[in-house]
Scaffold this active site. Structure first.
Site, PDB file in Angstrom:
ATOM      1  N   CYS A 142     101.832-126.201  31.637  1.00  0.00           N
ATOM      2  CA  CYS A 142     101.387-126.916  30.431  1.00  0.00           C
ATOM      3  C   CYS A 142     101.717-128.406  30.451  1.00  0.00           C
ATOM      4  O   CYS A 142     101.282-129.144  29.578  1.00  0.00           O
ATOM      5  CB  CYS A 142     101.986-126.260  29.184  1.00  0.00           C
ATOM      6  SG  CYS A 142     103.749-126.609  28.979  1.00  0.00           S
ATOM      7  N   CYS A 175     106.413-128.990  33.790  1.00  0.00           N
ATOM      8  CA  CYS A 175     105.919-127.615  33.830  1.00  0.00           C
ATOM      9  C   CYS A 175     104.533-127.619  34.484  1.00  0.00           C
ATOM     10  O   CYS A 175     103.644-128.350  34.059  1.00  0.00           O
ATOM     11  CB  CYS A 175     105.848-127.036  32.422  1.00  0.00           C
ATOM     12  SG  CYS A 175     105.056-125.407  32.388  1.00  0.00           S
ATOM     13  N   CYS A 226     105.592-123.457  26.974  1.00  0.00           N
ATOM     14  CA  CYS A 226     104.666-122.321  27.139  1.00  0.00           C
ATOM     15  C   CYS A 226     105.363-121.045  27.609  1.00  0.00           C
ATOM     16  O   CYS A 226     104.739-120.005  27.749  1.00  0.00           O
ATOM     17  CB  CYS A 226     103.552-122.689  28.128  1.00  0.00           C
ATOM     18  SG  CYS A 226     104.126-122.811  29.832  1.00  0.00           S
ATOM     19  N   ASP A 271     111.341-124.699  42.884  1.00  0.00           N
ATOM     20  CA  ASP A 271     110.651-125.306  44.025  1.00  0.00           C
ATOM     21  C   ASP A 271     109.161-124.958  44.019  1.00  0.00           C
ATOM     22  O   ASP A 271     108.322-125.760  44.415  1.00  0.00           O
ATOM     23  CB  ASP A 271     111.281-124.843  45.342  1.00  0.00           C
ATOM     24  CG  ASP A 271     112.718-125.336  45.481  1.00  0.00           C
ATOM     25  OD1 ASP A 271     113.083-126.307  44.788  1.00  0.00           O
ATOM     26  OD2 ASP A 271     113.470-124.749  46.286  1.00  0.00           O
ATOM     27  N   GLU A 291     106.313-134.853  49.173  1.00  0.00           N
ATOM     28  CA  GLU A 291     107.022-135.878  48.420  1.00  0.00           C
ATOM     29  C   GLU A 291     107.401-137.024  49.343  1.00  0.00           C
ATOM     30  O   GLU A 291     107.599-136.822  50.535  1.00  0.00           O
ATOM     31  CB  GLU A 291     108.331-135.308  47.865  1.00  0.00           C
ATOM     32  CG  GLU A 291     108.158-134.313  46.770  1.00  0.00           C
ATOM     33  CD  GLU A 291     109.471-133.607  46.505  1.00  0.00           C
ATOM     34  OE1 GLU A 291     110.075-133.876  45.459  1.00  0.00           O
ATOM     35  OE2 GLU A 291     109.892-132.817  47.351  1.00  0.00           O
ATOM     36  N   CYS A 342     110.136-123.115  30.834  1.00  0.00           N
ATOM     37  CA  CYS A 342     109.413-124.055  29.984  1.00  0.00           C
ATOM     38  C   CYS A 342     109.541-123.652  28.518  1.00  0.00           C
ATOM     39  O   CYS A 342     109.241-122.518  28.149  1.00  0.00           O
ATOM     40  CB  CYS A 342     107.948-124.119  30.404  1.00  0.00           C
ATOM     41  SG  CYS A 342     107.004-125.233  29.345  1.00  0.00           S
ATOM     42  N   ASP A 357     107.005-128.428  48.570  1.00  0.00           N
ATOM     43  CA  ASP A 357     108.274-128.915  48.057  1.00  0.00           C
ATOM     44  C   ASP A 357     109.363-128.579  49.055  1.00  0.00           C
ATOM     45  O   ASP A 357     109.582-127.416  49.383  1.00  0.00           O
ATOM     46  CB  ASP A 357     108.594-128.272  46.704  1.00  0.00           C
ATOM     47  CG  ASP A 357     109.874-128.828  46.118  1.00  0.00           C
ATOM     48  OD1 ASP A 357     109.828-129.934  45.548  1.00  0.00           O
ATOM     49  OD2 ASP A 357     110.924-128.183  46.242  1.00  0.00           O
TER      50      ASP A 357
HETATM   51 ZN   LIG Z   1     104.885-125.004  30.165  1.00  0.00          ZN
END
Ligand SMILES: [Zn+2]
Length: 235
Positions: free
Chosen positions: A182, A179, A201, A208, A126, A198, A42
Protein backbone atom coordinates in the site's frame (compact mmCIF):
# COMPACT_ATOMS: atom_id res chain seq x y z
CA UNK A 1 38.85 -23.74 -21.09
CA UNK A 2 35.96 -24.44 -23.47
CA UNK A 3 36.98 -25.94 -26.76
CA UNK A 4 37.38 -23.47 -29.58
CA UNK A 5 38.19 -20.39 -27.53
CA UNK A 6 41.38 -18.57 -28.19
CA UNK A 7 42.89 -17.28 -24.97
CA UNK A 8 43.57 -13.54 -24.98
CA UNK A 9 46.02 -13.70 -22.14
CA UNK A 10 47.23 -16.21 -19.63
CA UNK A 11 48.01 -15.48 -16.01
CA UNK A 12 49.91 -17.74 -13.70
CA UNK A 13 49.53 -17.08 -10.01
CA UNK A 14 50.43 -18.66 -6.75
CA UNK A 15 48.00 -18.89 -3.86
CA UNK A 16 48.94 -20.65 -0.67
CA UNK A 17 50.98 -23.62 -1.91
CA UNK A 18 49.28 -24.10 -5.27
CA UNK A 19 49.81 -22.70 -8.70
CA UNK A 20 46.94 -21.45 -10.84
CA UNK A 21 46.71 -20.81 -14.51
CA UNK A 22 43.90 -18.57 -15.69
CA UNK A 23 42.88 -17.78 -19.25
CA UNK A 24 41.05 -14.74 -20.42
CA UNK A 25 38.84 -15.51 -23.40
CA UNK A 26 36.64 -13.32 -25.52
CA UNK A 27 33.08 -14.52 -25.86
CA UNK A 28 30.24 -13.25 -27.96
CA UNK A 29 27.22 -11.90 -26.03
CA UNK A 30 24.55 -14.54 -25.97
CA UNK A 31 20.95 -13.58 -25.28
CA UNK A 32 19.01 -16.08 -23.22
CA UNK A 33 15.20 -16.39 -23.10
CA UNK A 34 13.95 -14.50 -20.05
CA UNK A 35 11.24 -16.02 -17.88
CA UNK A 36 10.75 -12.87 -15.80
CA UNK A 37 10.56 -9.31 -17.06
CA UNK A 38 11.69 -7.27 -14.08
CA UNK A 39 13.10 -8.46 -10.79
CA UNK A 40 14.11 -6.58 -7.67
CA UNK A 41 17.02 -7.93 -5.65
CA UNK A 42 17.54 -7.11 -2.01
CA UNK A 43 20.93 -8.02 -0.67
CA UNK A 44 20.68 -8.90 2.95
CA UNK A 45 22.88 -9.67 5.87
CA UNK A 46 21.24 -12.92 6.87
CA UNK A 47 20.08 -14.03 3.46
CA UNK A 48 22.47 -13.33 0.63
CA UNK A 49 19.70 -12.16 -1.69
CA UNK A 50 15.94 -12.04 -1.74
CA UNK A 51 14.27 -11.68 -5.12
CA UNK A 52 10.91 -9.99 -5.65
CA UNK A 53 9.76 -13.26 -7.22
CA UNK A 54 9.95 -14.81 -3.76
CA UNK A 55 13.15 -16.75 -4.32
CA UNK A 56 15.75 -16.44 -1.59
CA UNK A 57 19.42 -17.22 -2.04
CA UNK A 58 21.09 -18.24 1.18
CA UNK A 59 24.62 -17.07 1.73
CA UNK A 60 27.50 -19.50 1.64
CA UNK A 61 27.00 -20.80 5.12
CA UNK A 62 29.65 -23.44 4.80
CA UNK A 63 32.43 -20.92 5.03
CA UNK A 64 31.40 -19.92 8.56
CA UNK A 65 32.84 -23.12 9.95
CA UNK A 66 36.07 -22.50 8.07
CA UNK A 67 36.22 -19.01 9.49
CA UNK A 68 36.09 -20.45 12.98
CA UNK A 69 38.82 -22.89 12.08
CA UNK A 70 40.87 -20.07 10.64
CA UNK A 71 40.59 -18.02 13.81
CA UNK A 72 41.67 -21.04 15.84
CA UNK A 73 44.68 -21.68 13.62
CA UNK A 74 45.75 -18.05 13.78
CA UNK A 75 45.43 -18.04 17.54
CA UNK A 76 47.44 -21.23 17.91
CA UNK A 77 50.13 -19.85 15.69
CA UNK A 78 50.59 -16.69 17.72
CA UNK A 79 53.48 -17.94 19.85
CA UNK A 80 55.44 -19.78 17.21
CA UNK A 81 58.82 -18.41 16.21
CA UNK A 82 58.33 -16.45 13.03
CA UNK A 83 60.13 -18.15 10.17
CA UNK A 84 60.49 -21.51 11.94
CA UNK A 85 59.48 -24.74 10.24
CA UNK A 86 56.35 -25.07 12.38
CA UNK A 87 55.40 -21.50 11.73
CA UNK A 88 55.77 -22.01 7.99
CA UNK A 89 53.64 -25.13 8.08
CA UNK A 90 50.91 -23.28 9.92
CA UNK A 91 51.11 -20.35 7.54
CA UNK A 92 50.46 -22.65 4.61
CA UNK A 93 47.45 -24.13 6.39
CA UNK A 94 46.12 -20.65 7.07
CA UNK A 95 46.61 -19.59 3.47
CA UNK A 96 44.81 -22.73 2.25
CA UNK A 97 41.82 -21.96 4.45
CA UNK A 98 41.74 -18.37 3.23
CA UNK A 99 41.64 -19.69 -0.31
CA UNK A 100 38.88 -22.15 0.44
CA UNK A 101 36.72 -19.45 2.03
CA UNK A 102 37.28 -17.12 -0.91
CA UNK A 103 36.40 -19.88 -3.38
CA UNK A 104 33.15 -20.73 -1.62
CA UNK A 105 32.09 -17.09 -1.56
CA UNK A 106 32.99 -16.58 -5.18
CA UNK A 107 31.11 -19.70 -6.25
CA UNK A 108 27.96 -18.66 -4.39
CA UNK A 109 28.02 -15.23 -5.97
CA UNK A 110 28.55 -16.66 -9.45
CA UNK A 111 25.51 -18.90 -9.08
CA UNK A 112 23.35 -15.97 -8.02
CA UNK A 113 24.54 -13.51 -10.68
CA UNK A 114 24.26 -16.08 -13.47
CA UNK A 115 20.74 -16.96 -12.42
CA UNK A 116 19.75 -13.30 -12.37
CA UNK A 117 21.32 -12.29 -15.67
CA UNK A 118 20.12 -15.35 -17.57
CA UNK A 119 16.49 -15.37 -16.46
CA UNK A 120 15.41 -11.74 -16.04
CA UNK A 121 15.16 -8.93 -18.59
CA UNK A 122 15.69 -6.18 -16.04
CA UNK A 123 17.39 -6.48 -12.68
CA UNK A 124 17.02 -3.73 -10.11
CA UNK A 125 19.56 -3.62 -7.31
CA UNK A 126 20.33 -1.13 -4.59
CA UNK A 127 23.17 1.31 -4.76
CA UNK A 128 25.32 -0.03 -1.98
CA UNK A 129 27.86 2.74 -1.79
CA UNK A 130 25.85 4.17 1.02
CA UNK A 131 27.91 6.01 3.55
CA UNK A 132 25.24 5.54 6.21
CA UNK A 133 25.49 1.79 5.84
CA UNK A 134 29.26 1.78 5.96
CA UNK A 135 29.30 3.86 9.12
CA UNK A 136 27.69 0.93 10.85
CA UNK A 137 30.74 -1.24 11.49
CA UNK A 138 28.86 -4.47 11.87
CA UNK A 139 26.93 -3.94 8.69
CA UNK A 140 30.02 -2.80 6.82
CA UNK A 141 31.72 -6.09 7.67
CA UNK A 142 28.68 -8.05 6.55
CA UNK A 143 28.69 -6.14 3.26
CA UNK A 144 32.33 -6.91 2.74
CA UNK A 145 31.82 -10.56 3.70
CA UNK A 146 29.02 -11.04 1.24
CA UNK A 147 31.14 -9.55 -1.49
CA UNK A 148 28.55 -7.02 -2.51
CA UNK A 149 30.97 -5.13 -4.69
CA UNK A 150 31.96 -8.32 -6.42
CA UNK A 151 28.25 -9.06 -6.81
CA UNK A 152 27.76 -5.86 -8.76
CA UNK A 153 30.86 -6.40 -10.86
CA UNK A 154 29.73 -9.88 -11.88
CA UNK A 155 26.21 -8.74 -12.57
CA UNK A 156 27.42 -5.90 -14.78
CA UNK A 157 29.35 -8.12 -17.13
CA UNK A 158 26.86 -10.98 -17.10
CA UNK A 159 23.97 -8.65 -17.98
CA UNK A 160 25.95 -7.58 -21.04
CA UNK A 161 26.71 -11.20 -21.83
CA UNK A 162 23.14 -12.52 -21.57
CA UNK A 163 21.27 -9.48 -22.86
CA UNK A 164 19.66 -8.20 -19.68
CA UNK A 165 19.63 -4.75 -18.18
CA UNK A 166 21.03 -3.80 -14.80
CA UNK A 167 19.27 -0.94 -13.04
CA UNK A 168 20.73 0.60 -9.90
CA UNK A 169 18.14 2.21 -7.68
CA UNK A 170 18.72 5.61 -6.17
CA UNK A 171 20.49 5.31 -2.84
CA UNK A 172 17.74 7.28 -1.12
CA UNK A 173 14.99 4.98 -2.23
CA UNK A 174 13.53 3.67 1.05
CA UNK A 175 13.01 0.13 -0.22
CA UNK A 176 12.95 -1.47 3.24
CA UNK A 177 10.75 1.03 5.02
CA UNK A 178 7.93 1.20 2.48
CA UNK A 179 5.04 -1.26 2.37
CA UNK A 180 5.14 -3.01 -1.00
CA UNK A 181 1.38 -3.44 -0.91
CA UNK A 182 0.00 0.00 0.00
CA UNK A 183 2.98 2.35 0.14
CA UNK A 184 2.77 3.07 3.87
CA UNK A 185 6.09 4.27 5.24
CA UNK A 186 7.51 2.89 8.46
CA UNK A 187 10.22 5.28 9.68
CA UNK A 188 10.88 3.13 12.75
CA UNK A 189 11.90 -0.06 11.00
CA UNK A 190 15.16 -1.16 12.55
CA UNK A 191 17.93 -3.18 10.97
CA UNK A 192 17.19 -5.96 13.43
CA UNK A 193 13.53 -6.19 12.39
CA UNK A 194 13.29 -9.27 10.21
CA UNK A 195 9.64 -8.81 9.31
CA UNK A 196 7.70 -5.95 7.83
CA UNK A 197 4.32 -5.34 9.43
CA UNK A 198 2.18 -2.70 7.80
CA UNK A 199 -0.17 -0.69 9.95
CA UNK A 200 -1.88 0.63 6.85
CA UNK A 201 -3.00 -2.60 5.19
CA UNK A 202 -1.94 -5.36 7.55
CA UNK A 203 0.66 -6.88 5.23
CA UNK A 204 3.17 -9.04 7.05
CA UNK A 205 6.14 -10.39 5.18
CA UNK A 206 9.90 -10.91 5.29
CA UNK A 207 11.57 -7.51 5.30
CA UNK A 208 13.99 -8.44 2.52
CA UNK A 209 11.20 -9.73 0.31
CA UNK A 210 9.24 -6.53 0.91
CA UNK A 211 12.32 -4.51 -0.09
CA UNK A 212 12.88 -6.64 -3.19
CA UNK A 213 9.30 -6.09 -4.36
CA UNK A 214 9.73 -2.34 -3.91
CA UNK A 215 12.95 -2.45 -5.89
CA UNK A 216 11.27 -4.33 -8.72
CA UNK A 217 8.93 -1.34 -9.10
CA UNK A 218 11.62 1.27 -8.92
CA UNK A 219 12.01 3.64 -11.82
CA UNK A 220 14.10 6.74 -12.44
CA UNK A 221 10.97 8.82 -12.70
CA UNK A 222 9.79 7.84 -9.25
CA UNK A 223 13.14 8.43 -7.66
CA UNK A 224 13.26 12.03 -8.88
CA UNK A 225 9.77 12.61 -7.60
CA UNK A 226 10.39 11.46 -4.05
CA UNK A 227 14.17 11.55 -3.67
CA UNK A 228 14.16 14.68 -1.53
CA UNK A 229 11.43 13.52 0.80
CA UNK A 230 13.05 10.18 1.32
CA UNK A 231 16.57 11.49 1.76
CA UNK A 232 16.40 11.44 5.53
CA UNK A 233 14.87 8.01 5.79
CA UNK A 234 17.43 5.76 4.26
CA UNK A 235 16.69 2.18 4.48
ZN1 LIG B 1 0.60 -1.72 3.55
Amino acid sequence: MPFGYKPKNITISRQADSWYVSFKVETEPKDTPKAVDKVGVDLGVKTLAYLSTGIAFEGAKSYKKYEKKLAKLQWRNRNKVIGSANWKKAQIKIARLHRRIANIRQDTLHKLTSYLAKNHSQIVIEDLNVSGMLKNRKLAKAIADMGFHEFRRQLEYKCKLYGSQLIVADRFFPSSKTCSNCGWHNPDLKLSDRWFLCIGCGSFLDRDWNAAINLSRWSHHRSHACGQVAADSLG
